[in-house]
Design a protein around this motif. Structure first.
Motif, short mmCIF file in Angstrom:
data_model
loop_
_atom_site.label_atom_id
_atom_site.label_comp_id
_atom_site.label_asym_id
_atom_site.label_seq_id
_atom_site.Cartn_x
_atom_site.Cartn_y
_atom_site.Cartn_z
N ASP A 194 0.94 -1.12 -0.01
CA ASP A 194 -0.05 -0.01 -0.17
C ASP A 194 0.75 1.25 -0.13
O ASP A 194 0.52 2.49 -0.72
CB ASP A 194 -1.03 -0.04 1.15
CG ASP A 194 -0.38 -0.08 2.52
OD1 ASP A 194 1.03 -0.50 2.53
OD2 ASP A 194 -0.99 0.02 3.53
N HIS A 195 1.91 1.41 0.76
CA HIS A 195 2.93 2.24 0.68
C HIS A 195 3.80 2.30 -0.66
O HIS A 195 4.19 3.56 -0.91
CB HIS A 195 3.82 2.18 1.83
CG HIS A 195 3.14 2.55 3.17
ND1 HIS A 195 2.83 3.80 3.75
CD2 HIS A 195 2.68 1.73 4.12
CE1 HIS A 195 2.25 3.86 4.99
NE2 HIS A 195 2.18 2.53 5.17
N LEU A 240 2.66 1.99 -3.50
CA LEU A 240 1.87 2.71 -4.67
C LEU A 240 1.94 4.22 -4.33
O LEU A 240 1.78 4.90 -5.57
CB LEU A 240 0.16 2.53 -4.47
CG LEU A 240 0.04 0.86 -5.03
CD1 LEU A 240 -1.24 0.55 -4.39
CD2 LEU A 240 0.03 0.89 -6.53
N ARG A 256 1.02 3.33 -9.42
CA ARG A 256 -0.19 3.49 -9.23
C ARG A 256 -0.77 3.79 -10.45
O ARG A 256 -1.80 3.49 -10.97
CB ARG A 256 -0.45 4.63 -8.23
CG ARG A 256 -1.86 5.36 -8.17
CD ARG A 256 -1.96 6.43 -7.29
NE ARG A 256 -3.19 7.28 -7.65
CZ ARG A 256 -4.35 6.84 -6.69
NH1 ARG A 256 -4.07 5.77 -5.92
NH2 ARG A 256 -5.40 7.43 -7.04
N VAL A 300 -4.63 -4.49 -4.22
CA VAL A 300 -4.53 -2.92 -3.30
C VAL A 300 -4.76 -1.98 -3.91
O VAL A 300 -5.49 -0.94 -3.30
CB VAL A 300 -2.93 -3.20 -2.84
CG1 VAL A 300 -2.64 -2.03 -1.78
CG2 VAL A 300 -2.63 -4.38 -2.06
N ALA A 301 -4.48 -1.50 -5.16
CA ALA A 301 -4.49 -0.46 -6.12
C ALA A 301 -5.95 -0.32 -6.42
O ALA A 301 -6.57 0.97 -5.99
CB ALA A 301 -4.01 -0.36 -7.40
N SER A 307 -8.45 -1.57 -4.42
CA SER A 307 -9.08 -1.25 -3.15
C SER A 307 -8.90 0.27 -2.90
O SER A 307 -9.94 0.61 -2.11
CB SER A 307 -8.35 -2.26 -2.27
OG SER A 307 -8.53 -3.60 -2.47
N GLN A 308 -7.68 0.92 -3.11
CA GLN A 308 -7.66 2.30 -2.89
C GLN A 308 -8.57 3.13 -3.86
O GLN A 308 -9.07 3.99 -3.42
CB GLN A 308 -6.26 2.65 -3.09
CG GLN A 308 -5.23 2.17 -1.87
CD GLN A 308 -3.94 2.37 -1.98
OE1 GLN A 308 -3.43 3.16 -2.98
NE2 GLN A 308 -3.05 1.84 -1.16
N GLN A 362 -10.07 0.38 0.78
CA GLN A 362 -9.35 0.66 1.92
C GLN A 362 -8.75 1.95 1.75
O GLN A 362 -8.48 2.36 0.54
CB GLN A 362 -8.21 -0.54 1.88
CG GLN A 362 -6.99 -0.51 0.82
CD GLN A 362 -6.08 -1.56 1.06
OE1 GLN A 362 -6.34 -2.62 0.92
NE2 GLN A 362 -4.84 -1.10 1.09
N ALA A 400 -5.97 4.73 1.20
CA ALA A 400 -4.65 4.96 0.61
C ALA A 400 -3.73 5.78 1.52
O ALA A 400 -4.34 6.80 1.93
CB ALA A 400 -4.80 5.55 -0.72
N PRO A 401 -2.50 5.41 1.85
CA PRO A 401 -1.58 6.11 2.74
C PRO A 401 -1.28 7.61 1.89
O PRO A 401 -1.16 7.45 0.87
CB PRO A 401 -0.32 5.51 3.04
CG PRO A 401 -0.87 3.94 2.77
CD PRO A 401 -1.87 4.24 1.57
#
Length: 451
Positions: free
Chosen positions: A261-262, A264, A271, A329-330, A332-333, A338, A340-341
């Motif tokens: 997640d970080h 991206l 991303r 994960v992308a 999901s963001q 979820q 995104a940081p």
């Protein structure tokens, strides 16, 4: 750069060769960025065919018809482009093929004349060889080709059965690209591919590892085994993600140890590549992937769509998983499944992707003013969709709002609005290519603005 090994993409090339050698047609279906060009190059290498199918009955030649090079999408334009494409294979029949092409050019606009001369050129070549015609980038062309052209192609295939084969490359199954009302006209052509539909999915681990080595080698770099394995695992074998991850890890080796997640956030190029893949999915596929990532069951059609394109991995007694952890994960963001940081620690942004100021005729897309690109009809379209954010609007409803004609009822008006939607979507992708595009055509239902 050395050529790829003959085993590259063998899992799909071998069944392709078996079908073509048996005189059958095949249809290759896959999402953008899966390495279709490399696959085509591999299929055309004689040493690959010899290695993967040493018992081939009779060699065949391949000719590729790129839809992007056709002058127009009608019978004359199609057969003119096909006849021209036959030229490099003509050999001692060059005079026949060239004469056919000149005759077609002299009768510009006449589909019947173009068909007859193209058929004559094909007859001359098929007397000397077996031939595979590859229809590349076939989606848009197939959607617009007159039914008579598809009937002509079926007729030519029937005349030269087992000597003339077709291979299509498309984003969607052919049967899904035309309206149900067209079925009677397109069915004879689509039937040719009924048993030869193959999905072009991610690379096998060995092929993916080889691609990482090739890409790193272009930059005079060498990545050790664990790093290559990490890249292959994160990408799931998607060629575009393999390249983006390799580039990122070469430039910033420390990224290897960063959580996905970080990652991206730390490497925006990743991303951006994930956004391009996401924007290439249909609205139905996006819905199915969101359900998958939320742990919700897929219906039969959704499962079949994702499985055909090798986008999911089956799990025994469990929900299937998306092929790429990075892409999962992308997505999901993108869809706020979820957070995104945030790079500066301020937390994720809550700004909507598109904001419309009706009074001042302004459109902000991911904070960028794109008003100059969306004027007139395009602005009316976006304004109406923004006022109904998250709702599917029927094409005729949109047409009435955009063209200010409340009595519109014709199918042609629906087609006109879909064409406008595609144009606007392209403009949005050009303006902000590295973010998920919220404008979607929902097949059979309408148009939606909203992630």
């Amino acid at each position: 750069m050395s050529q790829r090994p003959t085993t590259y993409r063998s899992a799909i090339i071998t069944p392709i060769l078996h079908r073509l050698d048996a005189g059958e047609c095949c249809s290759i279906i896959g999402i953008n960025g899966m390495g279709k060009t490399n696959l085509l190059q591999q299929v055309q290498r004689p040493e690959v065919r010899a290695a993967l199918l040493p018992t081939m009955r009779e060699p065949f030649q391949l000719v590729s018809l790129d839809a992007n090079l056709l002058v127009r999408y009608d019978a004359w334009g199609f057969f003119e482009g096909l006849t021209e494409a036959l030229g490099p294979l003509a050999g001692d029949q060059a005079a026949v093929v060239q004469a056919a092409h000149r005759a077609i050019l002299a009768a510009e606009g006449s589909g019947p004349v173009a068909l007859r001369h193209c058929a004559a050129a094909l007859a001359a070549l098929l007397a000397q060889m077996r031939l595979v015609i590859i229809f590349d980038e076939f989606d848009d062309l197939f959607m617009h080709l007159p039914e008579v052209v598809l009937r002509n192609l079926r007729g030519l295939r029937d005349r030269y059965k087992y000597r003339l084969m077709y291979m299509t490359f498309s984003r969607e199954p052919l049967a899904d690209l035309r309206d149900v009302d067209d079925w009677d006209g397109i069915e004879p052509f689509v039937e040719l591919f009924h048993l030869g539909q193959l999905g072009l999915g991610p690379l096998a681990p060995a092929d993916a590892n080889h691609e990482v080595e090739r890409f790193a080698g272009r930059h005079q770099e060498r990545l050790d085994g664990p790093v290559r394995q990490h890249i292959v695992a994160l990408s799931g074998g998607h060629p575009a993600l393999l390249r983006a991850l390799t580039h990122a890890f070469i430039g910033q080796p420390g990224l290897v140890h960063v959580a996905v997640d970080h990652l991206l956030v730390a490497a925006p190029v990743l991303r951006g590549e994930c956004a391009k893949i996401w924007n290439g999915f249909s609205a139905d596929e996006q819905t199915a992937l969101q359900r998958l990532l939320m742990g919700q069951p897929l219906d039969r059609l959704q499962h079949e769509q994702l499985t055909l394109k090798r986008l999911v991995h089956a799990q025994p007694d469990a929900q299937p998983s998306l092929f790429s952890p990075l892409l999962a994960v992308a997505i999901s963001q993108f869809c706020a499944l979820q957070p995104a940081p945030d790079a500066d620690g301020a937390g994720p942004s809550t700004m909507p992707p598109i904001c419309v100021d009706q009074e001042r005729k302004l459109v902000y897309y991911y904070g960028q003013d794109i008003s100059a690109k969306l004027t007139g009809l395009k602005f009316r379209l976006i304004a109406h969709l923004a006022a109904n954010y998250g709702t599917i609007c029927e094409p005729l409803e949109l047409a009435r709002a955009v063209y200010s004609e409340p009595s519109l009822e014709k199918q042609a008006d629906s087609e006109r609005i879909i064409t406008l939607v595609k144009r606007v979507r392209t403009l949005m992708n050009q303006a902000v290519p590295d973010e998920p595009n919220p404008l979607q055509i929902v097949r059979g239902r309408g148009v939606r603005l909203g992630l």
